[in-house]
Write a protein that holds these residues in place. Sequence first.
Motif, PDB file in Angstrom:
ATOM      1  N   ASN A  76      17.453  37.839  56.033  1.00 50.96           N
ATOM      2  CA  ASN A  76      17.554  36.680  57.001  1.00 50.96           C
ATOM      3  C   ASN A  76      18.624  35.639  56.110  1.00 50.96           C
ATOM      4  O   ASN A  76      18.436  34.499  56.286  1.00 50.96           O
ATOM      5  N   ASN A  77      19.615  36.401  55.696  1.00 52.89           N
ATOM      6  CA  ASN A  77      20.559  35.760  55.074  1.00 52.89           C
ATOM      7  C   ASN A  77      20.232  34.977  53.918  1.00 52.89           C
ATOM      8  O   ASN A  77      21.050  34.196  53.062  1.00 52.89           O
ATOM      9  N   VAL A  78      19.104  35.542  53.031  1.00 57.85           N
ATOM     10  CA  VAL A  78      18.726  35.150  51.897  1.00 57.85           C
ATOM     11  C   VAL A  78      18.650  36.303  50.763  1.00 57.85           C
ATOM     12  O   VAL A  78      18.209  37.257  51.111  1.00 57.85           O
ATOM     13  N   GLU A  79      19.588  36.283  49.719  1.00 52.92           N
ATOM     14  CA  GLU A  79      19.814  37.482  48.831  1.00 52.92           C
ATOM     15  C   GLU A  79      18.574  37.261  47.876  1.00 52.92           C
ATOM     16  O   GLU A  79      18.126  36.389  47.384  1.00 52.92           O
ATOM     17  N   GLY A  80      18.127  38.584  47.725  1.00 55.25           N
ATOM     18  CA  GLY A  80      17.130  38.726  46.516  1.00 55.25           C
ATOM     19  C   GLY A  80      17.170  40.235  45.871  1.00 55.25           C
ATOM     20  O   GLY A  80      18.197  40.866  46.022  1.00 55.25           O
ATOM     21  N   ASN A  81      16.276  40.198  44.771  1.00 54.45           N
ATOM     22  CA  ASN A  81      16.140  41.438  44.208  1.00 54.45           C
ATOM     23  C   ASN A  81      15.068  42.366  44.619  1.00 54.45           C
ATOM     24  O   ASN A  81      13.833  41.918  44.550  1.00 54.45           O
ATOM     25  N   PHE A  82      15.376  43.780  44.967  1.00 54.68           N
ATOM     26  CA  PHE A  82      14.186  44.650  45.629  1.00 54.68           C
ATOM     27  C   PHE A  82      14.239  46.053  44.836  1.00 54.68           C
ATOM     28  O   PHE A  82      15.008  46.311  44.437  1.00 54.68           O
ATOM     29  N   ARG A 114      26.683  45.682  54.197  1.00 50.98           N
ATOM     30  CA  ARG A 114      26.415  46.628  55.431  1.00 50.98           C
ATOM     31  C   ARG A 114      25.147  46.130  56.066  1.00 50.98           C
ATOM     32  O   ARG A 114      24.136  45.917  55.405  1.00 50.98           O
ATOM     33  N   LYS A 115      25.434  45.921  57.402  1.00 53.35           N
ATOM     34  CA  LYS A 115      24.171  45.179  58.149  1.00 53.35           C
ATOM     35  C   LYS A 115      23.437  46.368  58.894  1.00 53.35           C
ATOM     36  O   LYS A 115      23.890  47.573  59.272  1.00 53.35           O
ATOM     37  N   PHE A 116      22.125  46.385  58.898  1.00 54.21           N
ATOM     38  CA  PHE A 116      20.958  47.245  59.199  1.00 54.21           C
ATOM     39  C   PHE A 116      20.255  46.787  60.572  1.00 54.21           C
ATOM     40  O   PHE A 116      19.592  45.601  60.224  1.00 54.21           O
ATOM     41  N   LYS A 117      20.267  47.186  61.542  1.00 55.38           N
ATOM     42  CA  LYS A 117      19.686  46.482  62.635  1.00 55.38           C
ATOM     43  C   LYS A 117      18.395  46.865  62.837  1.00 55.38           C
ATOM     44  O   LYS A 117      18.007  47.699  62.464  1.00 55.38           O
ATOM     45  N   ASP A 118      17.653  46.142  63.779  1.00 58.62           N
ATOM     46  CA  ASP A 118      16.174  46.322  64.161  1.00 58.62           C
ATOM     47  C   ASP A 118      15.371  46.592  63.137  1.00 58.62           C
ATOM     48  O   ASP A 118      14.382  47.569  63.106  1.00 58.62           O
ATOM     49  N   GLN A 119      15.314  45.890  61.872  1.00 63.29           N
ATOM     50  CA  GLN A 119      14.544  45.977  60.807  1.00 63.29           C
ATOM     51  C   GLN A 119      13.372  44.937  60.740  1.00 63.29           C
ATOM     52  O   GLN A 119      13.296  43.919  61.145  1.00 63.29           O
ATOM     53  N   GLN A 120      12.191  45.386  60.261  1.00 65.67           N
ATOM     54  CA  GLN A 120      10.998  44.460  60.303  1.00 65.67           C
ATOM     55  C   GLN A 120      10.440  44.600  58.614  1.00 65.67           C
ATOM     56  O   GLN A 120      11.004  45.504  58.155  1.00 65.67           O
ATOM     57  N   TYR A 121       9.694  43.710  58.567  1.00 62.41           N
ATOM     58  CA  TYR A 121       8.981  43.460  57.166  1.00 62.41           C
ATOM     59  C   TYR A 121       7.629  42.978  56.968  1.00 62.41           C
ATOM     60  O   TYR A 121       7.445  42.367  58.087  1.00 62.41           O
ATOM     61  N   ILE A 160      11.294  40.088  40.946  1.00 60.29           N
ATOM     62  CA  ILE A 160      11.268  41.039  42.139  1.00 60.29           C
ATOM     63  C   ILE A 160      10.659  40.475  43.349  1.00 60.29           C
ATOM     64  O   ILE A 160       9.772  39.884  43.419  1.00 60.29           O
ATOM     65  N   ASP A 161      11.684  40.395  44.208  1.00 61.52           N
ATOM     66  CA  ASP A 161      11.498  39.644  45.656  1.00 61.52           C
ATOM     67  C   ASP A 161      10.584  40.622  46.490  1.00 61.52           C
ATOM     68  O   ASP A 161      10.313  40.180  47.518  1.00 61.52           O
ATOM     69  N   GLY A 162      10.734  41.767  46.478  1.00 58.70           N
ATOM     70  CA  GLY A 162       9.959  42.697  47.567  1.00 58.70           C
ATOM     71  C   GLY A 162      10.360  44.066  47.282  1.00 58.70           C
ATOM     72  O   GLY A 162      11.003  44.580  46.196  1.00 58.70           O
ATOM     73  N   LEU A 184       7.224  51.064  54.663  1.00 57.12           N
ATOM     74  CA  LEU A 184       7.780  49.790  55.413  1.00 57.12           C
ATOM     75  C   LEU A 184       8.282  48.743  54.433  1.00 57.12           C
ATOM     76  O   LEU A 184       7.912  48.683  53.201  1.00 57.12           O
ATOM     77  N   ASN A 185       9.348  48.037  54.862  1.00 58.25           N
ATOM     78  CA  ASN A 185       9.827  46.854  53.890  1.00 58.25           C
ATOM     79  C   ASN A 185       8.709  45.992  53.682  1.00 58.25           C
ATOM     80  O   ASN A 185       8.015  45.471  54.575  1.00 58.25           O
ATOM     81  N   ALA A 186       8.921  45.229  52.559  1.00 61.57           N
ATOM     82  CA  ALA A 186       7.804  44.136  52.309  1.00 61.57           C
ATOM     83  C   ALA A 186       8.639  43.352  51.368  1.00 61.57           C
ATOM     84  O   ALA A 186       9.313  43.569  50.476  1.00 61.57           O
ATOM     85  N   ILE A 187       8.211  41.775  51.308  1.00 62.43           N
ATOM     86  CA  ILE A 187       8.753  40.705  50.591  1.00 62.43           C
ATOM     87  C   ILE A 187       7.522  40.339  50.010  1.00 62.43           C
ATOM     88  O   ILE A 187       6.320  40.296  50.684  1.00 62.43           O
ATOM     89  N   PHE A 188       7.384  39.608  48.738  1.00 65.23           N
ATOM     90  CA  PHE A 188       6.562  38.993  48.452  1.00 65.23           C
ATOM     91  C   PHE A 188       6.371  37.366  48.730  1.00 65.23           C
ATOM     92  O   PHE A 188       7.403  36.932  49.254  1.00 65.23           O
ATOM     93  N   THR A 189       5.216  37.104  48.476  1.00 66.32           N
ATOM     94  CA  THR A 189       4.947  35.647  49.189  1.00 66.32           C
ATOM     95  C   THR A 189       5.983  34.602  48.744  1.00 66.32           C
ATOM     96  O   THR A 189       6.496  33.742  49.392  1.00 66.32           O
ATOM     97  N   LYS A 190       6.442  34.533  47.171  1.00 67.17           N
ATOM     98  CA  LYS A 190       7.414  33.682  46.697  1.00 67.17           C
ATOM     99  C   LYS A 190       8.466  33.485  47.505  1.00 67.17           C
ATOM    100  O   LYS A 190       9.087  32.525  47.794  1.00 67.17           O
TER     101      LYS A 190
END
Length: 280
Positions: A42-48, A101-108, A118-120, A56-62
């Motif tokens: 969602n246009n926010v960069e993080g470390n994964f 590189r953009k990846f379409k139709d992703q969920q998390y 680490i963000d996710g 599946l893809n996951a992000i952490f609460t923070k």
Amino acid sequence: MRKRRFTVTILSILLFLSLKINAQMPFTMNASGHIIIKAKINNVEGNFILDTGAGLNAIFTKFSQKLKNEKTGNFFVGHRATGEELNLDLYNATGFEMNNRKFKDQQYAIVDLDFGDIDGIISLQPFINTPLTIDYLNKKIVFDKATKNEKSIDIQIADYAGRALDIFTYIKLNNTLKIQTLLDSGAGQKSFWFSSKLMELLALNKADFKAVPVKSDFKKENNYYIGKLSELNTVNNLLKMEGLDVAFVDGLIYEGKTSIDWLGKVLTIDIAKRKIFIAE
């Protein structure tokens, strides 16, 4: 006319080089051997963590608090390797990008964990149609690398109705027992877990192993029987390891779960071809 052709040729070369550069991205490794990459959700960069065993893809609460999260009406119920049930709401990624590189139709999913900077976790979901190369030698990720004439092992794909994706392969323990193991880059380096159910089949005595109770991040405790395994082979005998440190785990939901670094130094995971190609 010649000047125009020359200009077009130069532009073509520059475009080719640009695409080639964009197809590669560096990664770092932390002390436990996890592959850390940068990505934008969602246009926010993080470390994964690049985690082939995450499903599946996951992000952490923070990190989720930095995003505008688009919640769907869907959820996924999965299990961690040691049996904990996770009931996770799913969110649409309005943007999902790695190295331009953009990846379409992703969920998390959003998971309430805190791993410091680490963000996710990035799973194999973005790479269903994109061969993914992990180059441990040069610490880089490569997309769509050619794999002609490379050695390979077969993998099995666990696709949970398009919502989660894992990969497995068959191995032999002590050259007698054939089992299927989850291939999990999220396990770090030199990680070999097997179900404690297999100890009897391998004629191993629990008394010869060190019993260690281990509590997970979700507070579930399992006994780990830690010791040596004489031999591990791929079923095609391409790779063989001897005298490795292993853990036999009570309640492991897989026959085996191993890291992937033991397969080689340059690995290409090709989900469409159901293979891992090994260049080094």
